[in-house]
Design a protein around this motif. Sequence first.
Motif, PDB file in Angstrom:
ATOM      1  N   LEU A  44      68.591  -2.088 -14.835  1.00  9.87           N
ATOM      2  CA  LEU A  44      67.416  -1.297 -14.476  1.00  9.87           C
ATOM      3  C   LEU A  44      67.928  -0.011 -13.839  1.00  9.87           C
ATOM      4  O   LEU A  44      68.865  -0.036 -13.030  1.00  9.87           O
ATOM      5  CB  LEU A  44      66.552  -2.045 -13.460  1.00  9.87           C
ATOM      6  N   CYS A  45      67.316   1.105 -14.202  1.00  4.03           N
ATOM      7  CA  CYS A  45      67.754   2.402 -13.717  1.00  4.03           C
ATOM      8  C   CYS A  45      66.553   3.186 -13.183  1.00  4.03           C
ATOM      9  O   CYS A  45      65.474   3.143 -13.788  1.00  4.03           O
ATOM     10  CB  CYS A  45      68.399   3.209 -14.839  1.00  4.03           C
ATOM     11  N   LEU A  46      66.770   3.877 -12.085  1.00  3.24           N
ATOM     12  CA  LEU A  46      65.729   4.705 -11.487  1.00  3.24           C
ATOM     13  C   LEU A  46      66.365   6.012 -11.054  1.00  3.24           C
ATOM     14  O   LEU A  46      67.412   6.014 -10.401  1.00  3.24           O
ATOM     15  CB  LEU A  46      65.132   3.996 -10.264  1.00  3.24           C
ATOM     16  N   GLU A  47      65.748   7.116 -11.440  1.00  2.00           N
ATOM     17  CA  GLU A  47      66.215   8.430 -11.023  1.00  2.00           C
ATOM     18  C   GLU A  47      65.092   9.144 -10.294  1.00  2.00           C
ATOM     19  O   GLU A  47      63.987   9.249 -10.820  1.00  2.00           O
ATOM     20  CB  GLU A  47      66.681   9.250 -12.221  1.00  2.00           C
ATOM     21  N   LEU A  48      65.389   9.608  -9.087  1.00  5.62           N
ATOM     22  CA  LEU A  48      64.405  10.303  -8.255  1.00  5.62           C
ATOM     23  C   LEU A  48      64.874  11.705  -7.960  1.00  5.62           C
ATOM     24  O   LEU A  48      66.072  11.941  -7.777  1.00  5.62           O
ATOM     25  CB  LEU A  48      64.226   9.571  -6.924  1.00  5.62           C
TER      26      LEU A  48
END
Length: 115
Positions: A44-48
């Motif tokens: 799972l990847c999240l970019e903010l």
Amino acid sequence: MSTLSEKSCIPCQGGVPPLPLDEKLQLKDQIDPRWSFSNDKKRLCLELTCEKFEQPMAIANEIAKVADEQWHHPDLYISFGKLRVDLWTHKIDDLVESDFIFASKIDQILKSHKL
């Protein structure tokens, strides 16, 4: 039925089978839609994007505290105004329910920062 964020992560000792794709997709529907899968659907990847350098640092520190409490440690990448989170179960190099539980806990942190 409890939500993912109310559950606790279960430390993986290895030898646990990864979730089948249909279960990964079902659990992904229960977390923030900004989370994405890696190309191989094993992370799972999240970019903010944030306005200031200190904001992703503060969020990363909060994630680190929960990571130690839950014994579930994502990879965190910080740069100017950006934070990337990669989450998976290292022992099996794939995803289990605890990864989605931890993602939902990160979602709670983001809500507290109004992100």
